[in-house]
Design a protein around this motif. Sequence first.
Motif, mmCIF file in Angstrom:
data_model
loop_
_atom_site.group_PDB
_atom_site.id
_atom_site.type_symbol
_atom_site.label_atom_id
_atom_site.label_comp_id
_atom_site.label_asym_id
_atom_site.label_seq_id
_atom_site.Cartn_x
_atom_site.Cartn_y
_atom_site.Cartn_z
ATOM 1 N N MET A 1 0.843 -1.195 0.000
ATOM 2 C CA MET A 1 0.000 0.000 0.000
ATOM 3 C C MET A 1 0.881 1.248 0.000
ATOM 4 S SD MET A 1 -2.843 1.201 2.824
ATOM 5 C CE MET A 1 -3.849 -0.234 2.503
ATOM 6 N N PRO A 2 0.647 2.199 -0.932
ATOM 7 C CA PRO A 2 1.492 3.393 -0.998
ATOM 8 C C PRO A 2 1.307 4.266 0.238
ATOM 9 C CG PRO A 2 -0.394 3.596 -2.467
ATOM 10 C CD PRO A 2 -0.378 2.175 -1.983
ATOM 11 N N LYS A 3 2.375 4.955 0.611
ATOM 12 C CA LYS A 3 2.320 5.825 1.781
ATOM 13 C C LYS A 3 1.395 7.000 1.519
ATOM 14 C CE LYS A 3 5.297 8.394 4.964
ATOM 15 N NZ LYS A 3 6.692 8.834 5.249
ATOM 16 N N LYS A 4 0.532 7.307 2.486
ATOM 17 C CA LYS A 4 -0.437 8.385 2.312
ATOM 18 C C LYS A 4 0.263 9.737 2.338
ATOM 19 C CE LYS A 4 -5.044 9.709 3.768
ATOM 20 N NZ LYS A 4 -6.212 9.356 4.590
ATOM 21 N N ASN A 5 -0.125 10.603 1.422
ATOM 22 C CA ASN A 5 0.417 11.954 1.378
ATOM 23 C C ASN A 5 0.156 12.660 2.708
ATOM 24 O OD1 ASN A 5 0.054 15.004 0.882
ATOM 25 N ND2 ASN A 5 1.097 14.316 -0.973
ATOM 26 N N LYS A 6 1.223 13.230 3.301
ATOM 27 C CA LYS A 6 1.074 13.795 4.646
ATOM 28 C C LYS A 6 0.147 15.017 4.660
ATOM 29 C CE LYS A 6 5.242 16.725 4.674
ATOM 30 N NZ LYS A 6 6.536 16.967 5.370
ATOM 31 N N TYR A 7 0.086 15.753 3.542
ATOM 32 C CA TYR A 7 -0.801 16.911 3.499
ATOM 33 C C TYR A 7 -2.263 16.479 3.330
ATOM 34 C CZ TYR A 7 3.494 19.545 3.194
ATOM 35 O OH TYR A 7 4.733 20.069 3.473
ATOM 36 N N ILE A 47 4.295 22.521 12.756
ATOM 37 C CA ILE A 47 4.724 21.634 13.836
ATOM 38 C C ILE A 47 4.997 20.228 13.316
ATOM 39 C CG2 ILE A 47 2.380 21.006 14.570
ATOM 40 C CD1 ILE A 47 5.445 21.540 16.879
ATOM 41 N N GLY A 48 4.257 19.796 12.280
ATOM 42 C CA GLY A 48 4.530 18.495 11.676
ATOM 43 C C GLY A 48 5.883 18.460 10.999
ATOM 44 N N SER A 49 6.248 19.555 10.325
ATOM 45 C CA SER A 49 7.560 19.643 9.674
ATOM 46 C C SER A 49 8.679 19.712 10.708
ATOM 47 C CB SER A 49 7.609 20.880 8.764
ATOM 48 O OG SER A 49 6.681 20.771 7.718
ATOM 49 N N PHE A 50 8.398 20.388 11.821
ATOM 50 C CA PHE A 50 9.385 20.461 12.908
ATOM 51 C C PHE A 50 9.656 19.065 13.468
ATOM 52 C CE2 PHE A 50 10.356 20.894 17.446
ATOM 53 C CZ PHE A 50 11.396 21.811 17.417
ATOM 54 N N LYS A 51 8.601 18.295 13.650
ATOM 55 C CA LYS A 51 8.737 16.910 14.124
ATOM 56 C C LYS A 51 9.606 16.096 13.167
ATOM 57 C CE LYS A 51 5.972 12.689 14.542
ATOM 58 N NZ LYS A 51 4.597 12.113 14.440
#
Length: 259
Positions: A1-7, A47-51
Amino acid sequence: MPKKNKYDQLFEELMSQFSRIPNFSESYKDPKGKSIHDFITTRMVEIGSFKALFLNYYLPAAAKSVVDDKREYEKSKYKGIINISTEDFKENLYETIRLGYIGMFHKYESFIDELIEKSELLIEGTHESSESLTEFTKKHFNYKIKDWRNSLTIHRINWICICNKHYDGYPRKSPKPSEFEHLHENDKIKLSKQDFKNDINLLLQHYKMTLTLVIMLAIYKMFFEDETFSNEEVGPDILESQKELKEKLEKMITAVKKC
């Protein structure tokens, strides 16, 4: 299963969160409402990008530097007289993790300040009262929006941040969170990558909980700060609908406060 786009995932999670807030979907049609939607999305991406930055780049690089430094030390012809322990080599890694906590807290603090500001803007001009949202919330719900002790997670992150900024990483800030009471005050705080990951995941959940709570408080203030209408003014159906909305918001606000 392809990884879900984070956005895609972020947008769907936010839409799910917004759906919990009565009447909030209608606000997107208004420029003020769109402004708060855009602010929330931007901050959640931030905050997601910081993580990802810390977990995928900074901490692996810091861990690699520990291995590289130790390997170089082992090759030194003076290692017999240079007394450096394995824990000494790890200090840069621990420092990087503590700096991550400083970044975490400052991002959350900035998020709260702007969330209150945007929520005030959303309800601006809807009534004559000069009482701020924070004052109204303290008065009617006995709740301080900007109080780091509301959450064990935020209190812990703030405590680590203060210890690193003002005590050079030593656990000397009082009172201590219960999980840190055993720490010796002459040994610096040592947190793992997993600690950081756990706490930033909890912080992300707290972002969502806080935005839901503050927006519901703003909506409550907008509709119910002034005296409610009478039967003669709006009719029994609208009055009953208003009463149901008020009760629903009060229950939801009380429930979210306890999270």
